[in-house]
Motif scaffolding. Structure first.
Motif, PDB file in Angstrom:
ATOM      1  N   GLY A  47      -6.872 -16.552  -5.712  1.00 42.20           N
ATOM      2  CA  GLY A  47      -7.179 -15.711  -7.046  1.00 42.20           C
ATOM      3  C   GLY A  47      -6.379 -14.250  -6.925  1.00 42.20           C
ATOM      4  N   VAL A  48      -5.810 -13.897  -5.914  1.00 47.44           N
ATOM      5  CA  VAL A  48      -4.929 -12.901  -6.060  1.00 47.44           C
ATOM      6  C   VAL A  48      -3.508 -13.037  -5.362  1.00 47.44           C
ATOM      7  CG1 VAL A  48      -7.136 -11.374  -5.892  1.00 47.44           C
ATOM      8  CG2 VAL A  48      -5.828 -12.078  -3.677  1.00 47.44           C
ATOM      9  N   ILE A  49      -2.719 -12.021  -5.792  1.00 42.94           N
ATOM     10  CA  ILE A  49      -1.433 -12.077  -5.211  1.00 42.94           C
ATOM     11  C   ILE A  49      -1.376 -11.251  -4.024  1.00 42.94           C
ATOM     12  CG2 ILE A  49       1.162 -11.826  -5.448  1.00 42.94           C
ATOM     13  CD1 ILE A  49       0.584 -12.397  -8.462  1.00 42.94           C
ATOM     14  N   ASP A  50      -0.651 -11.743  -2.782  1.00 43.78           N
ATOM     15  CA  ASP A  50      -0.379 -10.792  -1.862  1.00 43.78           C
ATOM     16  C   ASP A  50       0.619 -10.932  -0.823  1.00 43.78           C
ATOM     17  OD1 ASP A  50      -1.054 -13.009   0.231  1.00 43.78           O
ATOM     18  OD2 ASP A  50      -3.441 -12.463   0.068  1.00 43.78           O
ATOM     19  N   SER A  51       1.107 -10.353  -0.064  1.00 49.61           N
ATOM     20  CA  SER A  51       2.615 -10.588   0.720  1.00 49.61           C
ATOM     21  C   SER A  51       2.669 -11.769   1.063  1.00 49.61           C
ATOM     22  CB  SER A  51       2.712  -9.526   1.790  1.00 49.61           C
ATOM     23  OG  SER A  51       1.968  -9.445   2.565  1.00 49.61           O
ATOM     24  N   GLY A  52       1.422 -12.423   1.703  1.00 52.49           N
ATOM     25  CA  GLY A  52       1.523 -13.787   2.248  1.00 52.49           C
ATOM     26  C   GLY A  52       1.931 -15.026   1.202  1.00 52.49           C
ATOM     27  N   ASP A  53       1.489 -14.810  -0.236  1.00 45.78           N
ATOM     28  CA  ASP A  53       1.976 -15.501  -1.309  1.00 45.78           C
ATOM     29  C   ASP A  53       3.566 -15.763  -1.349  1.00 45.78           C
ATOM     30  OD1 ASP A  53      -0.766 -16.413  -1.910  1.00 45.78           O
ATOM     31  OD2 ASP A  53      -0.941 -14.564  -2.912  1.00 45.78           O
ATOM     32  N   PHE A  54       4.020 -14.614  -1.181  1.00 46.23           N
ATOM     33  CA  PHE A  54       5.396 -14.331  -1.221  1.00 46.23           C
ATOM     34  C   PHE A  54       6.049 -15.209   0.050  1.00 46.23           C
ATOM     35  CE2 PHE A  54       4.344 -11.788  -4.986  1.00 46.23           C
ATOM     36  CZ  PHE A  54       5.464 -11.918  -5.709  1.00 46.23           C
ATOM     37  N   ASP A  55       5.523 -14.942   0.934  1.00 45.58           N
ATOM     38  CA  ASP A  55       6.067 -15.570   2.291  1.00 45.58           C
ATOM     39  C   ASP A  55       6.098 -17.124   2.154  1.00 45.58           C
ATOM     40  OD1 ASP A  55       6.569 -13.091   3.411  1.00 45.58           O
ATOM     41  OD2 ASP A  55       4.561 -13.192   4.550  1.00 45.58           O
ATOM     42  N   LEU A  56       4.923 -17.592   1.472  1.00 44.07           N
ATOM     43  CA  LEU A  56       4.842 -18.998   1.347  1.00 44.07           C
ATOM     44  C   LEU A  56       5.936 -19.667   0.250  1.00 44.07           C
ATOM     45  CD1 LEU A  56       1.031 -19.431   1.027  1.00 44.07           C
ATOM     46  CD2 LEU A  56       2.407 -20.178   2.820  1.00 44.07           C
ATOM     47  N   MET A  57       6.062 -18.885  -0.808  1.00 47.73           N
ATOM     48  CA  MET A  57       6.895 -19.212  -1.795  1.00 47.73           C
ATOM     49  C   MET A  57       8.257 -19.397  -1.450  1.00 47.73           C
ATOM     50  SD  MET A  57       7.226 -18.339  -5.859  1.00 47.73           S
ATOM     51  CE  MET A  57       5.425 -18.785  -6.099  1.00 47.73           C
TER      52      MET A  57
END
Length: 177
Positions: A22-32
């Motif tokens: 439900g939020v964007i964080d640095s981990g999301d960018f690592d996953l993508m």
């Protein structure tokens, strides 16, 4: 803001929330980033480094501009107005657009073949039917390829708040956001 642009923003937020919390964080960018690099196995190290840097800049720009309370997350309400502000976000989008489009051209001929385009866009999280509709809207040649510059320009157009009826609108056509 045009309705079409608002729909595009909502979709981008949902894709960037790669872990679905439900939020964007640095981990999301690592996953993508990891998913995109996996799809781009044939690309050279320079292209891979450029997309890593573009994803990192994307996150850094969001965090710097939006995370006023320093909690390390971006909510959808924080995200909406920012990404459609070309003055604040334009250079980040340009870097990302150029890096992603270049990643789709591992042989350096200036053209992106449909299978790799589909793989990269699927890695980002777009729905396959919408990806094909987008590719078709870009007007592929007889060998089912589009120009690198066409895709890069299409990515930049996707973030323009005053544009409607653009190829990128096909990415939101069949998806509920």
């Amino acid at each position: 803001m045009r309705t079409e642009a608002a729909k595009r923003v909502e979709l981008v937020f949902s894709l960037f929330d790669a872990n679905g919390n439900g939020v964007i964080d640095s981990g999301d960018f690592d996953l993508m980033t990891g998913r995109v690099l996996e799809a781009a196995a044939a690309s050279d190290d320079g292209a891979k480094a450029a997309i890593r840097a573009a994803f990192r800049r994307y996150w850094t720009t969001l965090a710097t501009e939006l995370d006023a309370n320093g909690d390390g997350v971006i909510t959808v309400d924080e995200f909406r107005p920012f990404v459609l502000d070309p003055e604040r976000f334009g250079p980040t989008i340009t870097e990302f657009a150029e890096a992603l489009a270049a990643l789709g051209d591992p042989d350096g001929d200036g053209l992106i073949e449909r299978p790799l385009f589909v793989s990269l866009m699927t890695a980002i999280g777009f729905e396959e039917a919408n990806i094909h509709a987008l590719f078709d809207a870009f007007g592929p040649d007889a060998e089912d390829r589009i120009a690198v510059g066409t895709w890069a320009a299409g990515i930049e157009d996707y973030y323009a708040p005053d544009l409607a009826g653009i190829p990128g609108d096909r990415l939101v056509a069949a998806r509920s956001v």
